[in-house]
Design an enzyme around this catalytic site. Structure first.
Site, PDB file in Angstrom:
ATOM      1  N   CYS A   1      37.048 -41.279 -35.824  1.00 56.16           N
ATOM      2  CA  CYS A   1      37.436 -40.975 -36.792  1.00 56.16           C
ATOM      3  C   CYS A   1      39.196 -40.762 -36.883  1.00 56.16           C
ATOM      4  O   CYS A   1      39.721 -41.174 -37.993  1.00 56.16           O
ATOM      5  CB  CYS A   1      36.960 -39.145 -37.199  1.00 56.16           C
ATOM      6  SG  CYS A   1      37.222 -38.350 -35.529  1.00 56.16           S
TER       7      CYS A   1
ATOM      8  N   HIS B   1      41.483 -34.234 -39.861  1.00 50.83           N
ATOM      9  CA  HIS B   1      42.625 -34.407 -38.752  1.00 50.83           C
ATOM     10  C   HIS B   1      43.673 -34.681 -39.302  1.00 50.83           C
ATOM     11  O   HIS B   1      43.892 -35.707 -40.352  1.00 50.83           O
ATOM     12  CB  HIS B   1      41.950 -35.492 -37.967  1.00 50.83           C
ATOM     13  CG  HIS B   1      40.714 -35.230 -37.249  1.00 50.83           C
ATOM     14  ND1 HIS B   1      40.184 -33.928 -37.099  1.00 50.83           N
ATOM     15  CD2 HIS B   1      39.966 -36.013 -36.505  1.00 50.83           C
ATOM     16  CE1 HIS B   1      39.243 -34.023 -36.431  1.00 50.83           C
ATOM     17  NE2 HIS B   1      39.021 -35.279 -36.041  1.00 50.83           N
TER      18      HIS B   1
END
Length: 333
Positions: A128, A241
């Site tokens: 990711c 994130h």
């Protein structure tokens, strides 16, 4: 053309997001099979107004399946993906099991879609954090080769799975109530704290997450000489994130040139309002597929104009996992 689809790890955070993204993007599904461990078998899930019963994953689960999304952990992928391929399904794997295997495409559709059709049954979905960095760096790299990247990540607890969200929520409630804070799975208290990413430190001193960002980016960019150094940190944020990225280019590059390139690039939303001090935030990145990019500025530590700093936020469950995989599947059909 509608296809038969299986989701392995259907009860997990990413598995559930697969269902959301497939529905939102109107992915053409003929038949859907939801697979998970024996303890989850018999549970129900809803997709497109229809209720499905979760089935136990076995090596016989892939009969007539054409696309199988895997997100149940690397060991599960290694054990069951070959069975899916043998049944003539194309596996899109969201774990680290096959990412660095020679001959297996590692794909970010905005970067290297041409690799998708070179598969031999398995296509790997990158980490990711790698995806969130690659989406904005790649279009710049195409115009002006990137020589070096220095990246620091601020990674949400849901990147560790549903239990990460539970642990943060439980600890915050305990703190608010003046009760003792209990650590269950994270190695340290996450509420009101941050710590180095909870993966094993390798011999080179970098943890697994940091090494993934380095090695995967080199493979995706097909540029083994690009220099990358990463520091990955877990922060007490539920979702999405963020990353601070410093880029060194071969030739001078201005912030305005960067903005002009990124505004025309897919998968990116510029959030760079200096007057309002409004820049990418995980709160705003959560639930969307675009990577938010801002704080675009010249690196004042160098006098050659070849350095750019930026700050990005991206939903690691969507673009960092489920959406990226569904985009790959869309190009397959």
């Amino acid at each position: 053309m509608s296809v038969n689809v299986a989701i392995v790890g259907a009860t997990g955070a990413v598995g559930q997001e697969f269902l959301t993204v497939l529905a939102e993007r109107n992915f053409p599904i003929k038949n859907l099979r939801l697979l998970a461990s024996a303890r989850s078998a018999g549970k129900e899930a809803t997709f497109a107004g229809k209720t499905y019963v979760i089935e136990e994953l076995t090596k016989d689960s892939f009969k007539d399946i054409q696309i199988a999304f895997f997100s149940a952990g690397g060991s599960i992928s290694k054990e069951f993906a070959p069975a899916a391929v043998a049944a003539k399904a194309i596996v899109i794997d969201n774990t680290s099991a096959f990412r660095m295997k020679d001959g297996i495409p590692l794909v970010v559709p905005e970067v290297n879609p041409e690799q998708i059709h070179k598969h031999v049954g398995i296509i790997a979905n990158p980490n990711c954090s790698t995806i969130i960095m690659n989406v904005p760096v790649w279009p710049l790299h195409k115009i002006n080769r990137v020589k070096r990247i220095i990246v620091s990540t601020y990674q949400a607890v849901s990147g560790a799975g549903a239990w990460g969200l539970y642990e943060l929520d439980t600890q915050l409630k305990a703190h608010a109530a003046g009760q003792p804070i209990v650590k269950e799975k994270f190695p340290h208290q996450i509420a009101n704290n941050l710590f180095s990413h909870n993966t094993k430190i390798a011999a080179n001193g970098y943890n697994e997450e940091e090494n993934k960002m380095v090695n995967e980016t080199r493979k995706i960019f097909a540029d083994p000489k690009i220099m990358i150094t990463a520091t990955c940190i877990r922060v007490p944020v539920p979702r999405a994130h963020s990353e601070s990225i410093n880029i060194e280019f071969e030739r001078p590059m201005t912030p305005q040139q960067v903005r002009d390139i990124l505004k025309k690039s897919p998968g990116i939303k510029i959030v760079d309002n200096v007057d309002a001090n409004h820049f990418p935030m995980p709160l705003e990145a959560s639930g969307q597929d675009d990577v938010l990019v801002g704080r675009i500025r010249q690196d004042i530590s160098r006098d050659d104009g070849r350095g750019i700093d930026m700050f990005v936020s991206g939903d690691q469950i969507r673009k960092g996992a489920a959406t990226n995989a569904v985009q790959i599947a869309e190009k397959l059909i």
